[in-house]
Design a protein around this motif. Structure first.
Motif, PDB file in Angstrom:
ATOM      1  N   GLY A   1      -5.556  -2.209 -10.585  1.00 52.37           N
ATOM      2  CA  GLY A   1      -5.467  -0.915 -10.933  1.00 52.37           C
ATOM      3  C   GLY A   1      -4.336  -0.254 -10.149  1.00 52.37           C
ATOM      4  N   GLN A   2      -4.289   1.160 -10.283  1.00 50.46           N
ATOM      5  CA  GLN A   2      -3.345   1.935  -9.732  1.00 50.46           C
ATOM      6  C   GLN A   2      -4.460   3.244  -9.307  1.00 50.46           C
ATOM      7  OE1 GLN A   2      -0.292   1.659  -8.492  1.00 50.46           O
ATOM      8  NE2 GLN A   2      -0.112  -0.276  -9.583  1.00 50.46           N
ATOM      9  N   PRO A   3      -4.176   3.519  -8.026  1.00 45.36           N
ATOM     10  CA  PRO A   3      -3.447   3.006  -6.913  1.00 45.36           C
ATOM     11  C   PRO A   3      -3.629   1.767  -6.369  1.00 45.36           C
ATOM     12  CG  PRO A   3      -4.813   4.714  -5.896  1.00 45.36           C
ATOM     13  CD  PRO A   3      -5.243   4.329  -7.474  1.00 45.36           C
ATOM     14  N   SER A   4      -3.058   1.383  -5.344  1.00 44.09           N
ATOM     15  CA  SER A   4      -3.187   0.197  -4.723  1.00 44.09           C
ATOM     16  C   SER A   4      -4.732   0.124  -4.071  1.00 44.09           C
ATOM     17  CB  SER A   4      -2.474  -0.253  -3.415  1.00 44.09           C
ATOM     18  OG  SER A   4      -2.588   0.750  -2.490  1.00 44.09           O
ATOM     19  N   LEU A   5      -5.420  -1.142  -4.011  1.00 44.81           N
ATOM     20  CA  LEU A   5      -6.613  -1.128  -3.456  1.00 44.81           C
ATOM     21  C   LEU A   5      -6.880  -0.314  -2.114  1.00 44.81           C
ATOM     22  CD1 LEU A   5      -9.451  -2.130  -3.790  1.00 44.81           C
ATOM     23  CD2 LEU A   5      -9.023  -4.339  -2.478  1.00 44.81           C
TER      24      LEU A   5
ATOM     25  N   GLY B   1     -12.772   7.262   0.960  1.00 44.06           N
ATOM     26  CA  GLY B   1     -13.589   7.461   2.347  1.00 44.06           C
ATOM     27  C   GLY B   1     -13.925   6.133   3.031  1.00 44.06           C
ATOM     28  N   LYS B   2     -13.628   4.769   2.221  1.00 42.58           N
ATOM     29  CA  LYS B   2     -14.076   3.569   2.760  1.00 42.58           C
ATOM     30  C   LYS B   2     -13.355   2.743   3.660  1.00 42.58           C
ATOM     31  CE  LYS B   2     -16.788   3.237  -1.514  1.00 42.58           C
ATOM     32  NZ  LYS B   2     -16.974   2.536  -2.784  1.00 42.58           N
ATOM     33  N   TRP B   3     -11.993   3.323   3.636  1.00 46.93           N
ATOM     34  CA  TRP B   3     -10.923   2.577   4.490  1.00 46.93           C
ATOM     35  C   TRP B   3     -10.097   3.689   5.282  1.00 46.93           C
ATOM     36  CZ3 TRP B   3      -8.026  -2.364   3.068  1.00 46.93           C
ATOM     37  CH2 TRP B   3      -7.391  -2.955   4.072  1.00 46.93           C
ATOM     38  N   PRO B   4     -10.449   4.139   6.431  1.00 49.02           N
ATOM     39  CA  PRO B   4      -9.996   5.173   7.129  1.00 49.02           C
ATOM     40  C   PRO B   4      -8.417   5.024   7.174  1.00 49.02           C
ATOM     41  CG  PRO B   4     -11.976   4.724   8.129  1.00 49.02           C
ATOM     42  CD  PRO B   4     -11.576   3.806   7.229  1.00 49.02           C
ATOM     43  N   ALA B   5      -7.735   6.328   7.122  1.00 45.70           N
ATOM     44  CA  ALA B   5      -6.308   6.087   7.246  1.00 45.70           C
ATOM     45  C   ALA B   5      -6.077   5.864   8.667  1.00 45.70           C
ATOM     46  CB  ALA B   5      -5.645   7.416   7.235  1.00 45.70           C
ATOM     47  N   GLY B   6      -4.840   4.871   8.806  1.00 42.19           N
ATOM     48  CA  GLY B   6      -4.539   4.513  10.028  1.00 42.19           C
ATOM     49  C   GLY B   6      -5.499   3.131  10.643  1.00 42.19           C
ATOM     50  N   GLN B   7      -6.351   3.004  10.060  1.00 39.70           N
ATOM     51  CA  GLN B   7      -7.392   1.934  10.699  1.00 39.70           C
ATOM     52  C   GLN B   7      -6.903   0.466   9.817  1.00 39.70           C
ATOM     53  OE1 GLN B   7      -9.601   2.328  13.174  1.00 39.70           O
ATOM     54  NE2 GLN B   7      -8.591   4.248  13.273  1.00 39.70           N
ATOM     55  N   PRO B   8      -6.746  -0.693  10.852  1.00 38.12           N
ATOM     56  CA  PRO B   8      -6.481  -1.913  10.227  1.00 38.12           C
ATOM     57  C   PRO B   8      -7.595  -2.302   9.124  1.00 38.12           C
ATOM     58  CG  PRO B   8      -7.284  -2.318  12.324  1.00 38.12           C
ATOM     59  CD  PRO B   8      -7.251  -0.634  12.131  1.00 38.12           C
ATOM     60  N   LYS B   9      -8.825  -2.035   9.392  1.00 36.80           N
ATOM     61  CA  LYS B   9      -9.919  -2.440   8.349  1.00 36.80           C
ATOM     62  C   LYS B   9     -11.001  -1.429   7.963  1.00 36.80           C
ATOM     63  CE  LYS B   9      -8.654  -6.738  10.191  1.00 36.80           C
ATOM     64  NZ  LYS B   9      -8.247  -8.009   9.423  1.00 36.80           N
ATOM     65  N   PRO B  10     -11.489  -1.786   6.874  1.00 39.56           N
ATOM     66  CA  PRO B  10     -12.493  -0.624   6.398  1.00 39.56           C
ATOM     67  C   PRO B  10     -13.564  -0.596   7.390  1.00 39.56           C
ATOM     68  CG  PRO B  10     -11.933  -2.413   4.755  1.00 39.56           C
ATOM     69  CD  PRO B  10     -11.546  -2.968   5.902  1.00 39.56           C
ATOM     70  N   ALA B  11     -14.458   0.511   7.237  1.00 37.84           N
ATOM     71  CA  ALA B  11     -15.510   0.671   8.208  1.00 37.84           C
ATOM     72  C   ALA B  11     -16.756  -0.487   7.944  1.00 37.84           C
ATOM     73  CB  ALA B  11     -16.015   2.114   7.987  1.00 37.84           C
TER      74      ALA B  11
ATOM     75  N   LEU C   1      -9.366   2.807  -1.779  1.00 35.30           N
ATOM     76  CA  LEU C   1     -10.607   2.865  -0.739  1.00 35.30           C
ATOM     77  C   LEU C   1     -10.356   3.862   0.319  1.00 35.30           C
ATOM     78  CD1 LEU C   1     -10.930  -1.068  -0.089  1.00 35.30           C
ATOM     79  CD2 LEU C   1     -12.152   0.528  -1.604  1.00 35.30           C
ATOM     80  N   GLU C   2      -8.983   4.408   0.495  1.00 31.95           N
ATOM     81  CA  GLU C   2      -8.863   5.327   1.616  1.00 31.95           C
ATOM     82  C   GLU C   2      -9.273   6.692   0.891  1.00 31.95           C
ATOM     83  OE1 GLU C   2      -5.052   7.783   3.679  1.00 31.95           O
ATOM     84  OE2 GLU C   2      -5.128   5.528   3.519  1.00 31.95           O
ATOM     85  N   ASN C   3      -9.054   6.742  -0.158  1.00 31.99           N
ATOM     86  CA  ASN C   3      -9.255   8.027  -1.317  1.00 31.99           C
ATOM     87  C   ASN C   3     -10.747   8.146  -1.203  1.00 31.99           C
ATOM     88  OD1 ASN C   3      -6.466   8.617  -1.416  1.00 31.99           O
ATOM     89  ND2 ASN C   3      -6.423   7.490  -3.680  1.00 31.99           N
TER      90      ASN C   3
END
Length: 211
Positions: free
Chosen positions: A134-138, A146-156, A142-144
């Motif tokens: 899908g779009q956007p990218s995965l 709140g599951k993968w914080p911006a600037g973090q290399p890995k999800p929470a 996940l950032e949108n």
């Protein structure tokens, strides 16, 4: 000694994932010299022991390889039992291995918190393994959410998130998805300390020739 390296994993899933990685031309990915490594012979897990058992008994489990393998690598998750700090678990195992004949020829990688953290990258191969188109990218989705914080290399929550996506995307058995990622994903983007321990140990043991 006839073999170069034996790898003890905490469980069958970890064995499959590392096996998929070492089944590729791993010396190119790791930046080391080629060496003889047979996934079927040189990487294993004890079905009677999980992370806690490997923590307490890795020296006993590996005793049979003392005279057949030049080096040993132990890989396990940090998140088990009393959830001791990764550095403490690693030091415990190193001490036991050293006392049982593996001095200067062992390495211990404790994945903090667990295996799934190694699989996460902002990478099309991860999307393909998870059957995400899908779009956007995965990563952006996940950032949108709140599951993968911006600037973090890995999800929470790496394990819970990848397992939820495998289920919602009907991507297949988790071990097959994990192995597909390990077989294809580039490693230059992996900054996890446990992976760097594995990489650096193998580079030290099998240094690449300098042209």
């Amino acid at each position: 000694m006839s073999r170069e390296l034996v790898i003890l994993c905490a469980d069958g899933t970890m064995r499959a994932v590392l096996g998929a990685f070492f089944a590729r031309q791993f010396h190119h990915a790791l930046g080391c010299a080629p060496f003889d490594f047979d996934v079927a012979r040189d990487i294993f897990n004890d079905p009677l022991e999980k992370d806690g058992g490997v923590h307490r008994r890795s020296h006993e489990i590996l005793r049979q390889f003392l005279t057949t393998h030049r080096r040993a690598l132990v890989v396990l998750d940090q998140q088990f039992g009393g959830e001791r700090p990764a550095a403490t678990v690693r030091a415990d195992i190193e001490r036991l291995l050293d006392a049982n004949g593996w001095q200067d020829r062992r390495a211990v990688a404790v994945i903090d918190p667990e295996l799934e953290v190694l699989l996460w990258q902002d990478n099309p191969h991860v999307e393909a393994a998870l059957k995400y188109t899908g779009q956007p990218s995965l990563r952006q989705r996940l950032e949108n959410e709140g599951k993968w914080p911006a600037g973090q290399p890995k999800p929470a929550a790496p394990k819970e998130l990848i397992q939820a996506l495998i289920k919602s995307q009907r991507a297949g058995p988790p071990v097959a998805v994990y192995s597909q990622i390990a077989n294809r994903v580039a490693i230059h983007g992996c900054v996890d300390p446990a992976f760097l321990t594995i990489r650096d140990a193998i580079r030290t043991w099998f240094p690449a020739e300098v042209a």
